[in-house]
Design a protein around this motif. Sequence first.
Motif, mmCIF file in Angstrom:
data_model
loop_
_atom_site.group_PDB
_atom_site.id
_atom_site.type_symbol
_atom_site.label_atom_id
_atom_site.label_comp_id
_atom_site.label_asym_id
_atom_site.label_seq_id
_atom_site.Cartn_x
_atom_site.Cartn_y
_atom_site.Cartn_z
ATOM 1 N N SER A 34 55.791 -10.511 4.797
ATOM 2 C CA SER A 34 55.482 -9.659 5.538
ATOM 3 C C SER A 34 53.952 -10.013 5.602
ATOM 4 O O SER A 34 53.274 -10.373 4.920
ATOM 5 C CB SER A 34 55.580 -8.171 5.423
ATOM 6 O OG SER A 34 54.894 -7.937 4.097
ATOM 7 N N THR A 35 53.246 -9.762 7.227
ATOM 8 C CA THR A 35 52.093 -9.847 7.388
ATOM 9 C C THR A 35 51.337 -8.402 7.239
ATOM 10 O O THR A 35 51.834 -7.359 7.543
ATOM 11 C CB THR A 35 52.004 -10.373 8.898
ATOM 12 O OG1 THR A 35 52.322 -9.457 9.802
ATOM 13 C CG2 THR A 35 52.376 -11.902 8.699
ATOM 14 N N VAL A 36 50.038 -8.506 7.109
ATOM 15 C CA VAL A 36 49.522 -7.272 6.781
ATOM 16 C C VAL A 36 48.413 -7.284 7.935
ATOM 17 O O VAL A 36 47.715 -8.157 8.361
ATOM 18 C CB VAL A 36 48.243 -7.418 5.425
ATOM 19 C CG1 VAL A 36 47.676 -6.098 5.542
ATOM 20 C CG2 VAL A 36 49.435 -7.078 4.349
ATOM 21 N N SER A 37 48.501 -5.994 8.498
ATOM 22 C CA SER A 37 47.477 -6.096 9.695
ATOM 23 C C SER A 37 46.197 -5.351 9.580
ATOM 24 O O SER A 37 46.038 -4.610 8.632
ATOM 25 C CB SER A 37 48.247 -5.358 10.848
ATOM 26 O OG SER A 37 48.268 -3.966 10.884
ATOM 27 N N MET A 38 45.173 -5.517 10.567
ATOM 28 C CA MET A 38 44.141 -4.635 10.314
ATOM 29 C C MET A 38 44.143 -3.177 10.220
ATOM 30 O O MET A 38 43.714 -2.511 9.551
ATOM 31 C CB MET A 38 42.952 -5.129 11.302
ATOM 32 C CG MET A 38 41.518 -4.530 11.388
ATOM 33 S SD MET A 38 40.997 -4.596 9.543
ATOM 34 C CE MET A 38 40.037 -6.016 9.846
ATOM 35 N N ASP A 39 45.180 -2.669 11.142
ATOM 36 C CA ASP A 39 45.560 -1.324 11.021
ATOM 37 C C ASP A 39 46.109 -1.067 9.657
ATOM 38 O O ASP A 39 45.800 0.131 9.356
ATOM 39 C CB ASP A 39 46.630 -1.138 12.095
ATOM 40 C CG ASP A 39 46.131 -1.095 13.644
ATOM 41 O OD1 ASP A 39 45.156 -1.058 13.962
ATOM 42 O OD2 ASP A 39 46.986 -1.381 14.335
ATOM 43 N N ARG A 43 44.429 2.114 7.510
ATOM 44 C CA ARG A 43 45.140 3.179 7.297
ATOM 45 C C ARG A 43 45.066 3.322 5.478
ATOM 46 O O ARG A 43 44.709 4.454 5.012
ATOM 47 C CB ARG A 43 46.428 3.062 7.541
ATOM 48 C CG ARG A 43 47.452 4.294 7.199
ATOM 49 C CD ARG A 43 48.789 3.926 7.342
ATOM 50 N NE ARG A 43 49.252 3.046 6.360
ATOM 51 C CZ ARG A 43 49.699 1.864 6.634
ATOM 52 N NH1 ARG A 43 50.278 1.622 7.968
ATOM 53 N NH2 ARG A 43 50.270 0.714 5.778
ATOM 54 N N ASP A 44 45.337 2.267 4.892
ATOM 55 C CA ASP A 44 45.111 2.294 3.238
ATOM 56 C C ASP A 44 43.563 2.419 2.767
ATOM 57 O O ASP A 44 43.595 3.440 1.948
ATOM 58 C CB ASP A 44 45.636 1.011 2.751
ATOM 59 C CG ASP A 44 47.020 0.751 2.998
ATOM 60 O OD1 ASP A 44 47.711 1.720 3.462
ATOM 61 O OD2 ASP A 44 47.582 -0.406 2.818
#
Length: 154
Positions: A34-39, A43-44
Motif C-alpha cells: 500500500s502507499t502512504v499519502s500525505m493525508d 492525520r497520524d
Amino acid sequence: MTRSFLAFFVVGLLTTVGCDQTMTNVPPGLEKTSTVSMDDVQRDTAAALETTAAYSQQSKDKLVRALKGQLAIMDANIEKLRLKGQGLANDAKANWDQKMSELEVKRKSANTKLQEVEDSTAEAWNDVEKGVQSVWEELKKAFQNASNEFKTQQ
C-alpha cells in the motif's frame, strides 16, 4: 560426465527457483503493497500530537495535585515549628527569627513556582517542572535547617 551434468542441472534448478519473482507464504492482507499519502501522515501526526498533549496535561495535573498536598503538609509543619519557637529569647530568638524568615522566603518561592506550573500550558510545563523541583528541594532544606536550629536552642 553424468555427475557433472547432474550437478549443473541441480544448480540450474535452484537458480531458477530462487529467482522466482512471485512472493510465497505472504500473510493474508499483505499481498499488495500500500502507499502512504500525505493525508495519512498528517492525520497520524495530528493524532499523535493530541495524544501527547493529553498526556502532558495529565502529568501536569498530577504534579500540581501532588505539590499542593505536599505544600499543605509543609505549611502545617512550619506552623508547628513557629509555635515551638515562640518561647525562645535573646540570641536564640534572633537566630530562630532569621531561620524562620529564610523558611518563609523559600515557602513563598515554592508557592510562586506552583502557580507557574498551574498557569503553564501542557506543552511548556516540563520546563517549569524542573524549576519547581529545585525550589521544593530548597524549601525542604530550609525547613530542615530551621528544625535543626530549634533542636539546638532547646
